[in-house]
Write a protein that holds these residues in place. Structure first.
Motif, PDB file in Angstrom:
ATOM      1  N   ALA A  35       1.496   3.353   2.235  1.00 19.18           N
ATOM      2  CA  ALA A  35       0.491   4.021   1.233  1.00 19.18           C
ATOM      3  C   ALA A  35       0.322   3.126  -0.046  1.00 19.18           C
ATOM      4  O   ALA A  35       1.341   2.297  -0.381  1.00 19.18           O
ATOM      5  N   PRO A  36      -0.480   3.422  -0.867  1.00 22.15           N
ATOM      6  CA  PRO A  36      -0.659   2.688  -2.291  1.00 22.15           C
ATOM      7  C   PRO A  36       0.706   2.805  -3.285  1.00 22.15           C
ATOM      8  O   PRO A  36       1.287   3.871  -3.236  1.00 22.15           O
ATOM      9  N   ARG A  37       1.127   1.809  -3.726  1.00 17.59           N
ATOM     10  CA  ARG A  37       2.304   1.627  -4.537  1.00 17.59           C
ATOM     11  C   ARG A  37       3.679   1.714  -3.618  1.00 17.59           C
ATOM     12  O   ARG A  37       4.736   1.995  -4.177  1.00 17.59           O
ATOM     13  N   SER A  38       3.451   1.844  -2.475  1.00 22.65           N
ATOM     14  CA  SER A  38       4.811   1.799  -1.463  1.00 22.65           C
ATOM     15  C   SER A  38       5.374   0.390  -1.399  1.00 22.65           C
ATOM     16  O   SER A  38       4.469  -0.623  -1.196  1.00 22.65           O
ATOM     17  N   PRO A  39       6.663   0.321  -1.505  1.00 20.46           N
ATOM     18  CA  PRO A  39       7.176  -1.058  -1.415  1.00 20.46           C
ATOM     19  C   PRO A  39       7.281  -1.520   0.106  1.00 20.46           C
ATOM     20  O   PRO A  39       7.460  -0.750   1.103  1.00 20.46           O
ATOM     21  N   ILE A  40       6.750  -2.702   0.268  1.00 23.72           N
ATOM     22  CA  ILE A  40       6.750  -3.471   1.621  1.00 23.72           C
ATOM     23  C   ILE A  40       8.132  -4.084   2.036  1.00 23.72           C
ATOM     24  O   ILE A  40       8.780  -3.957   2.993  1.00 23.72           O
ATOM     25  N   TYR A  41       8.567  -4.781   1.224  1.00 25.14           N
ATOM     26  CA  TYR A  41       9.979  -4.880   1.067  1.00 25.14           C
ATOM     27  C   TYR A  41      10.536  -5.121  -0.571  1.00 25.14           C
ATOM     28  O   TYR A  41       9.772  -5.167  -1.363  1.00 25.14           O
ATOM     29  N   LEU A  52       2.326 -10.008   8.032  1.00 24.67           N
ATOM     30  CA  LEU A  52       0.780 -10.490   8.080  1.00 24.67           C
ATOM     31  C   LEU A  52       0.182  -9.029   7.578  1.00 24.67           C
ATOM     32  O   LEU A  52       0.260  -7.901   8.099  1.00 24.67           O
ATOM     33  N   LEU A  53      -0.725  -9.152   6.642  1.00 29.23           N
ATOM     34  CA  LEU A  53      -1.398  -8.217   6.080  1.00 29.23           C
ATOM     35  C   LEU A  53      -2.625  -7.923   7.087  1.00 29.23           C
ATOM     36  O   LEU A  53      -3.545  -8.929   6.693  1.00 29.23           O
ATOM     37  N   ALA A  54      -2.853  -6.811   7.694  1.00 26.51           N
ATOM     38  CA  ALA A  54      -3.992  -6.746   8.729  1.00 26.51           C
ATOM     39  C   ALA A  54      -4.985  -5.887   8.026  1.00 26.51           C
ATOM     40  O   ALA A  54      -6.126  -6.264   8.120  1.00 26.51           O
ATOM     41  N   GLN A  55      -4.571  -4.840   7.069  1.00 26.01           N
ATOM     42  CA  GLN A  55      -5.557  -4.142   6.326  1.00 26.01           C
ATOM     43  C   GLN A  55      -4.992  -3.755   5.161  1.00 26.01           C
ATOM     44  O   GLN A  55      -3.659  -3.843   4.904  1.00 26.01           O
ATOM     45  N   GLY A  56      -5.896  -3.696   3.997  1.00 27.26           N
ATOM     46  CA  GLY A  56      -5.631  -3.119   2.631  1.00 27.26           C
ATOM     47  C   GLY A  56      -5.527  -4.438   1.879  1.00 27.26           C
ATOM     48  O   GLY A  56      -6.157  -5.413   1.796  1.00 27.26           O
ATOM     49  N   ARG A  57      -4.498  -4.102   0.868  1.00 28.72           N
ATOM     50  CA  ARG A  57      -4.293  -5.109  -0.289  1.00 28.72           C
ATOM     51  C   ARG A  57      -2.756  -5.008  -0.580  1.00 28.72           C
ATOM     52  O   ARG A  57      -2.322  -4.045  -0.903  1.00 28.72           O
ATOM     53  N   ALA A  58      -2.046  -6.185  -0.958  1.00 25.61           N
ATOM     54  CA  ALA A  58      -0.665  -6.065  -1.573  1.00 25.61           C
ATOM     55  C   ALA A  58      -0.604  -7.246  -2.796  1.00 25.61           C
ATOM     56  O   ALA A  58      -1.313  -7.780  -2.842  1.00 25.61           O
ATOM     57  N   LYS A  59       0.565  -6.880  -3.316  1.00 25.83           N
ATOM     58  CA  LYS A  59       0.902  -8.141  -4.274  1.00 25.83           C
ATOM     59  C   LYS A  59       2.345  -8.172  -4.205  1.00 25.83           C
ATOM     60  O   LYS A  59       3.194  -7.325  -3.814  1.00 25.83           O
ATOM     61  N   ILE A  60       2.697  -9.403  -4.518  1.00 23.62           N
ATOM     62  CA  ILE A  60       3.810 -10.092  -4.401  1.00 23.62           C
ATOM     63  C   ILE A  60       4.513 -10.066  -6.015  1.00 23.62           C
ATOM     64  O   ILE A  60       3.708 -10.683  -6.756  1.00 23.62           O
ATOM     65  N   CYS A  61       5.810  -9.461  -6.319  1.00 15.29           N
ATOM     66  CA  CYS A  61       5.955  -9.225  -7.711  1.00 15.29           C
ATOM     67  C   CYS A  61       7.379  -9.935  -7.940  1.00 15.29           C
ATOM     68  O   CYS A  61       8.298  -9.664  -7.001  1.00 15.29           O
ATOM     69  N   TYR A  95       9.670  -8.908  -4.569  1.00 17.31           N
ATOM     70  CA  TYR A  95       9.328  -7.564  -3.813  1.00 17.31           C
ATOM     71  C   TYR A  95       7.864  -7.778  -3.470  1.00 17.31           C
ATOM     72  O   TYR A  95       7.042  -8.099  -4.302  1.00 17.31           O
ATOM     73  N   ALA A  96       7.421  -7.141  -2.585  1.00 16.77           N
ATOM     74  CA  ALA A  96       5.912  -6.898  -2.076  1.00 16.77           C
ATOM     75  C   ALA A  96       5.604  -5.358  -1.951  1.00 16.77           C
ATOM     76  O   ALA A  96       6.509  -4.555  -1.560  1.00 16.77           O
ATOM     77  N   GLU A  97       4.572  -5.189  -2.579  1.00 12.67           N
ATOM     78  CA  GLU A  97       4.047  -3.693  -2.732  1.00 12.67           C
ATOM     79  C   GLU A  97       2.559  -3.564  -2.208  1.00 12.67           C
ATOM     80  O   GLU A  97       1.798  -4.385  -2.816  1.00 12.67           O
ATOM     81  N   ALA A  98       2.382  -2.333  -1.643  1.00 12.03           N
ATOM     82  CA  ALA A  98       1.002  -2.177  -1.229  1.00 12.03           C
ATOM     83  C   ALA A  98       0.315  -1.698  -2.456  1.00 12.03           C
ATOM     84  O   ALA A  98       0.377  -0.809  -3.466  1.00 12.03           O
ATOM     85  N   ILE A  99      -1.095  -2.342  -2.689  1.00 17.05           N
ATOM     86  CA  ILE A  99      -2.014  -1.785  -3.666  1.00 17.05           C
ATOM     87  C   ILE A  99      -3.038  -0.925  -3.131  1.00 17.05           C
ATOM     88  O   ILE A  99      -2.945   0.206  -3.694  1.00 17.05           O
ATOM     89  N   ASP A 100      -3.490  -1.012  -1.921  1.00 22.03           N
ATOM     90  CA  ASP A 100      -4.291   0.124  -1.328  1.00 22.03           C
ATOM     91  C   ASP A 100      -3.476   0.599   0.077  1.00 22.03           C
ATOM     92  O   ASP A 100      -2.410   0.256   0.243  1.00 22.03           O
TER      93      ASP A 100
END
Length: 249
Positions: A35-41, A52-61, A95-100
Motif C-alpha cells: 500500500a502507499p507509504r508502506s516499506p518494501i524493505y 522488480l517493480l511490476a505496478q505502481g511507483r516507489a522511492k529509494i531513501c 530503504y524502499a517505500e511504496a508511493i502508490d
C-alpha cells in the motif's frame, strides 16, 4: 500466462532471456503487494533478493545524520531495484517505500547471480544499472556542495521533465505527483525553501503550479536559471531537447 510471468517478460533486463529461464524465474520469484507509504524493505534488512517493480511507483531513501529523509531515486514500473544484493549479502543500507499501490516481484539473490554467470548480457546490464545509479547519487552530492537551493531545484525539475514530462497545453506537465517535501528531500533542502522558490519561478512565468502538479511553461528559461543564468552543457542540451519535445506535438 500468469501476471508474474508477464511482468518478468516486460522488464527490459530480462527481455533477452530464453523462455525456459523465464519459466524458471516465475517459479522461484515471489510477488507481493504494498500500500502507499508502506516499506518494501528497511535498513539492516537481509539483502536476499533483487526486486522488480511490476505496478505502481516507489522511492529509494536514506536517513541523514540529522534524521531527515533523503530521496535517492524514484522507481517506475518495469525497473529493477535493490540490485546491490547481487554483489554482497551485507544488510541493506537504504530503504524502499511504496508511493502508490504497488506490486513487487522478488527474485532470489542466488537465482539472479546464476543468471548473471550464465548470460553475459544480463551481467553487463546489471553493471550498467549499478553504475548509472552511482553516477546519479554523485551528481546530486556535487549539486549539494556547489549549487544554491534554487539551482538544485531547477536542475531537478529539468531531470523530472526529461523522465516524466508530458506535452500539455501550457507547456510540459510533470506526470508524477510530488509534494514540496518530496522535492526538498531530493535536493537536500527544506519544504519551506522549496515552496518559496517554486513561488518565485511561477511569478517569473517559468512554471505553473497545481495540486501536487507542476507544468514547466518555459523550459529554456528554467534551464538558464541554473548557475545564475550561465547554462551548463548538460542543462543547455536538456533544455533544448525538452523544448523540441514540446514543439513536436
Amino acid at each position: 500466462m500468469s501476471k508474474k510471468l508477464w511482468y518478468l517478460k516486460q522488464c527490459r533486463l530480462f527481455e533477452r532471456l530464453p523462455p525456459h529461464e523465464l519459466d524458471r524465474l516465475e517459479v522461484v520469484a515471489k510477488s507481493r503487494e504494498f500500500a502507499p507509504r508502506s516499506p518494501i524493505y528497511l535498513p539492516a534488512d537481509e539483502a536476499d533478493a533483487v526486486l522488480l517493480l511490476a505496478q505502481g511507483r516507489a522511492k529509494i531513501c536514506s536517513i541523514t545524520g540529522e534524521g531527515k529523509q533523503a530521496i535517492l531515486a524514484f522507481i517506475d514500473p518495469g525497473e529493477v531495484f535493490g540490485e546491490l544484493a547481487v554483489l554482497s549479502d551485507a544488510p541493506r543500507e537504504e530503504y524502499a517505500e511504496a508511493i502508490d499501490d504497488s506490486t513487487v516481484v522478488l527474485i532470489p539473490r542466488g537465482e539472479m547471480q546464476r543468471l548473471m554467470e550464465d548470460y553475459g548480457h544480463l551481467a553487463l546490464s546489471v553493471t550498467k544499472l549499478i553504475g548509472f545509479r552511482r553516477r546519479t547519487v554523485e551528481r546530486r552530492l556535487k549539486s549539494l556542495l556547489f549549487r544554491s537551493n534554487r539551482e538544485r531545484l531547477c536542475h531537478l525539475l529539468l531531470e523530472l521533465a526529461e523522465q516524466y514530462g508530458r506535452p500539455a497545453a501550457e507547456g510540459l506537465l510533470l506526470d508524477i505527483r510530488l509534494s514540496h517535501q518530496d522535492l526538498a528531500s531530493v535536493i537536500g533542502s527544506t519544504r519551506e525553501t522549496v515552496t518559496v522558490v517554486l513561488g518565485e519561478l511561477q511569478n517569473e512565468q517559468k512554471l505553473k503550479l497545481g495540486r501536487r502538479r507542476i507544468t514547466i511553461t518555459d523550459v529554456k528559461a528554467l534551464a538558464a536559471s541554473v548557475q545564475h543564468g550561465h547554462i551548463g552543457d548538460k542543462e543547455g542540451q536538456l533544455g533544448y531537447k525538452l523544448s523540441r519535445k514540446i514543439a513536436s506535438v
